[in-house]
Design a protein around this motif. Structure first.
Motif, short mmCIF file in Angstrom:
data_model
loop_
_atom_site.label_atom_id
_atom_site.label_comp_id
_atom_site.label_asym_id
_atom_site.label_seq_id
_atom_site.Cartn_x
_atom_site.Cartn_y
_atom_site.Cartn_z
N GLY A 1 0.82 -1.22 0.00
CA GLY A 1 0.00 0.00 0.00
C GLY A 1 0.85 1.26 0.00
O GLY A 1 0.58 2.21 -0.74
N ILE A 2 1.87 1.26 0.82
CA ILE A 2 2.76 2.42 0.90
C ILE A 2 3.50 2.62 -0.42
O ILE A 2 3.59 3.73 -0.94
N LEU A 3 4.03 1.53 -0.97
CA LEU A 3 4.75 1.62 -2.25
C LEU A 3 3.82 2.07 -3.37
O LEU A 3 4.18 2.93 -4.18
N GLY A 4 2.61 1.51 -3.41
CA GLY A 4 1.65 1.89 -4.45
C GLY A 4 1.26 3.36 -4.34
O GLY A 4 1.21 4.08 -5.33
N SER A 5 1.02 3.79 -3.13
CA SER A 5 0.67 5.19 -2.90
C SER A 5 1.83 6.12 -3.30
O SER A 5 1.61 7.17 -3.92
N GLY A 6 3.03 5.73 -2.96
CA GLY A 6 4.21 6.54 -3.31
C GLY A 6 4.39 6.65 -4.81
O GLY A 6 4.67 7.73 -5.33
N ILE A 7 4.20 5.54 -5.52
CA ILE A 7 4.34 5.55 -6.98
C ILE A 7 3.28 6.44 -7.62
O ILE A 7 3.57 7.24 -8.51
N VAL A 8 2.04 6.32 -7.17
CA VAL A 8 0.95 7.14 -7.72
C VAL A 8 1.23 8.62 -7.45
O VAL A 8 1.08 9.47 -8.34
N ASN A 9 1.64 8.95 -6.24
CA ASN A 9 1.95 10.35 -5.91
C ASN A 9 3.11 10.87 -6.76
O ASN A 9 3.08 12.01 -7.23
N TRP A 10 4.12 10.06 -6.97
CA TRP A 10 5.27 10.44 -7.79
C TRP A 10 4.84 10.73 -9.23
O TRP A 10 5.25 11.73 -9.82
N LEU A 11 3.98 9.88 -9.78
CA LEU A 11 3.48 10.10 -11.15
C LEU A 11 2.63 11.36 -11.24
O LEU A 11 2.76 12.14 -12.19
#
Length: 109
Positions: free
Chosen positions: A15-25
């Motif tokens: 969840g943390i990694l997915g959220s971080g990737i979405v925010n980065w994009l």
């Protein structure tokens, strides 16, 4: 560590990694949008400066009235136009109560 705790840890990590990737994009897209808007705003100012430079470098006319310069562009206040002229190296003079501008590099002409 129990199996449930391990799955909870894996779920939280994903969840943390997915959220971080979405925010980065999303931040990357926002940065590109802001950069494009900045370029468009400054391209307009560059165009105005090019017009003024062309007018003030005309062979026949060493100086131009502010009204003549102003009539060629729109969307800017008088003070913004004067700022562009100063950035080009132009200087203001007063001739018979009329505001006129010339390039300092052409002062001797």
């Amino acid at each position: 560590m129990s199996e449930e705790a391990a799955w909870a840890l894996i779920g939280a990590t994903v969840g943390i990694l997915g959220s971080g990737i979405v925010n980065w994009l999303l931040q990357g897209r926002q940065f590109e949008h802001e950069k494009t808007m900045f370029d468009l705003q400054h391209r307009s100012a560059s165009t105005v400066k090019e017009i003024f430079d062309e007018m003030l470098n005309h062979q026949k006319f060493v100086e131009r009235s502010f009204k003549a310069l102003q009539s060629r562009v729109g969307g800017y206040t008088d003070d913004e136009l004067r700022q562009f002229l100063l950035e080009l190296g132009a200087q203001k003079i007063d001739k018979n109560g009329e505001e006129r501008w010339y390039l300092r590099s052409r002062k001797d002409e």
